[in-house]
Design a protein around this motif. Structure first.
Motif, PDB file in Angstrom:
ATOM      1  N   THR A  33      84.251  48.281  45.985  1.00 19.99           N
ATOM      2  CA  THR A  33      85.085  47.141  45.350  1.00 19.99           C
ATOM      3  C   THR A  33      86.167  47.662  44.294  1.00 19.99           C
ATOM      4  O   THR A  33      87.252  46.726  44.130  1.00 19.99           O
ATOM      5  CB  THR A  33      84.476  46.212  44.524  1.00 19.99           C
ATOM      6  OG1 THR A  33      84.037  46.672  43.204  1.00 19.99           O
ATOM      7  CG2 THR A  33      83.232  45.546  45.140  1.00 19.99           C
ATOM      8  N   ASP A  39      86.550  42.400  46.280  1.00 23.60           N
ATOM      9  CA  ASP A  39      85.140  41.897  46.042  1.00 23.60           C
ATOM     10  C   ASP A  39      84.491  41.997  47.208  1.00 23.60           C
ATOM     11  O   ASP A  39      83.244  42.279  47.217  1.00 23.60           O
ATOM     12  CB  ASP A  39      85.300  40.535  45.322  1.00 23.60           C
ATOM     13  CG  ASP A  39      85.438  40.423  44.034  1.00 23.60           C
ATOM     14  OD1 ASP A  39      85.412  41.150  43.301  1.00 23.60           O
ATOM     15  OD2 ASP A  39      86.004  39.228  43.630  1.00 23.60           O
ATOM     16  N   ASN A  40      84.957  41.819  48.361  1.00 26.52           N
ATOM     17  CA  ASN A  40      84.084  41.921  49.666  1.00 26.52           C
ATOM     18  C   ASN A  40      84.177  43.195  50.630  1.00 26.52           C
ATOM     19  O   ASN A  40      84.081  43.184  51.699  1.00 26.52           O
ATOM     20  CB  ASN A  40      84.567  40.810  50.578  1.00 26.52           C
ATOM     21  CG  ASN A  40      84.433  39.492  49.873  1.00 26.52           C
ATOM     22  OD1 ASN A  40      83.160  39.455  49.270  1.00 26.52           O
ATOM     23  ND2 ASN A  40      85.214  38.661  49.857  1.00 26.52           N
ATOM     24  N   GLU A  42      82.381  45.910  50.643  1.00 26.85           N
ATOM     25  CA  GLU A  42      81.367  46.176  51.435  1.00 26.85           C
ATOM     26  C   GLU A  42      81.294  45.801  52.715  1.00 26.85           C
ATOM     27  O   GLU A  42      80.851  46.523  53.743  1.00 26.85           O
ATOM     28  CB  GLU A  42      80.041  45.779  50.610  1.00 26.85           C
ATOM     29  CG  GLU A  42      79.877  46.793  49.424  1.00 26.85           C
ATOM     30  CD  GLU A  42      78.885  48.038  49.671  1.00 26.85           C
ATOM     31  OE1 GLU A  42      78.965  48.340  50.810  1.00 26.85           O
ATOM     32  OE2 GLU A  42      79.300  48.557  48.646  1.00 26.85           O
ATOM     33  N   GLU A  43      81.757  44.531  53.147  1.00 24.19           N
ATOM     34  CA  GLU A  43      81.710  43.850  54.415  1.00 24.19           C
ATOM     35  C   GLU A  43      83.263  44.428  55.016  1.00 24.19           C
ATOM     36  O   GLU A  43      83.668  43.792  56.138  1.00 24.19           O
ATOM     37  CB  GLU A  43      81.848  42.390  54.237  1.00 24.19           C
ATOM     38  CG  GLU A  43      80.457  42.090  53.881  1.00 24.19           C
ATOM     39  CD  GLU A  43      80.335  42.056  52.291  1.00 24.19           C
ATOM     40  OE1 GLU A  43      81.175  41.877  51.603  1.00 24.19           O
ATOM     41  OE2 GLU A  43      79.240  42.205  51.878  1.00 24.19           O
ATOM     42  N   GLU A  44      84.121  45.139  54.341  1.00 26.95           N
ATOM     43  CA  GLU A  44      85.258  45.600  55.002  1.00 26.95           C
ATOM     44  C   GLU A  44      86.143  44.528  55.166  1.00 26.95           C
ATOM     45  O   GLU A  44      87.083  44.553  55.934  1.00 26.95           O
ATOM     46  CB  GLU A  44      85.150  46.322  56.266  1.00 26.95           C
ATOM     47  CG  GLU A  44      84.516  47.844  56.049  1.00 26.95           C
ATOM     48  CD  GLU A  44      84.502  48.732  57.308  1.00 26.95           C
ATOM     49  OE1 GLU A  44      85.598  48.652  57.910  1.00 26.95           O
ATOM     50  OE2 GLU A  44      83.545  49.617  57.200  1.00 26.95           O
ATOM     51  N   ASP A  45      86.318  43.496  54.319  1.00 28.63           N
ATOM     52  CA  ASP A  45      87.025  42.372  54.214  1.00 28.63           C
ATOM     53  C   ASP A  45      87.984  42.680  52.950  1.00 28.63           C
ATOM     54  O   ASP A  45      87.493  42.567  51.759  1.00 28.63           O
ATOM     55  CB  ASP A  45      86.177  41.174  53.976  1.00 28.63           C
ATOM     56  CG  ASP A  45      87.193  39.787  53.580  1.00 28.63           C
ATOM     57  OD1 ASP A  45      88.455  39.956  53.908  1.00 28.63           O
ATOM     58  OD2 ASP A  45      86.464  38.651  53.284  1.00 28.63           O
ATOM     59  N   SER A  47      90.859  40.859  52.533  1.00 26.42           N
ATOM     60  CA  SER A  47      91.932  39.986  52.669  1.00 26.42           C
ATOM     61  C   SER A  47      92.363  39.080  51.296  1.00 26.42           C
ATOM     62  O   SER A  47      93.321  38.264  51.291  1.00 26.42           O
ATOM     63  CB  SER A  47      91.569  38.864  53.757  1.00 26.42           C
ATOM     64  OG  SER A  47      90.096  38.274  53.264  1.00 26.42           O
ATOM     65  N   ASN A  48      91.600  39.327  50.435  1.00 24.99           N
ATOM     66  CA  ASN A  48      91.529  38.407  49.089  1.00 24.99           C
ATOM     67  C   ASN A  48      91.458  39.350  47.766  1.00 24.99           C
ATOM     68  O   ASN A  48      90.614  39.123  47.007  1.00 24.99           O
ATOM     69  CB  ASN A  48      90.672  37.318  49.059  1.00 24.99           C
ATOM     70  CG  ASN A  48      90.881  36.415  47.834  1.00 24.99           C
ATOM     71  OD1 ASN A  48      92.125  36.131  47.391  1.00 24.99           O
ATOM     72  ND2 ASN A  48      89.980  35.612  47.372  1.00 24.99           N
TER      73      ASN A  48
END
Length: 96
Positions: A33, A39-40, A42-45, A47-48
């Motif tokens: 992170t 924050d996301n 780990e999920e390879e997101d 976007s925010n």
């Protein structure tokens, strides 16, 4: 990751070393992170991102941080490389 001649020259001229890059790489390997910036991750997101946290942490020394983030890829795995790439992309956008 192979360094270009320009990146090597920048490394020499700025007196940066691999110890600093390894410390960043280790941090990313242990916390994808990047201290809560993604924050996301780990999920390879990516976007925010927490843009304000990033600005506070990196924009004041972005030219050097950018070099170290690139060098840190030597010490990270695939997911860590992705985080570092996203950090560099974010920094190039917000640290002007």
């Amino acid at each position: 990751m192979a360094l270009s001649a320009q990146e090597l020259e920048m490394l020499k001229s700025n007196s940066l070393n691999l110890h600093n890059a390894k410390a960043i790489g280790d941090m990313i390997n242990n916390d994808l992170t990047a201290g809560g910036i993604f924050d996301n991750a780990e999920e390879e997101d990516f976007s925010n991102p927490d843009i304000e946290a990033f600005k506070n942490k990196y924009c004041g020394w972005w030219p050097i941080a950018r070099i170290l983030l690139n060098l840190a890829k030597i010490f990270t795995k695939k997911k860590g490389d992705r985080v570092l790439n996203e950090m560099i992309k974010l920094g190039d956008e917000v640290c002007k």
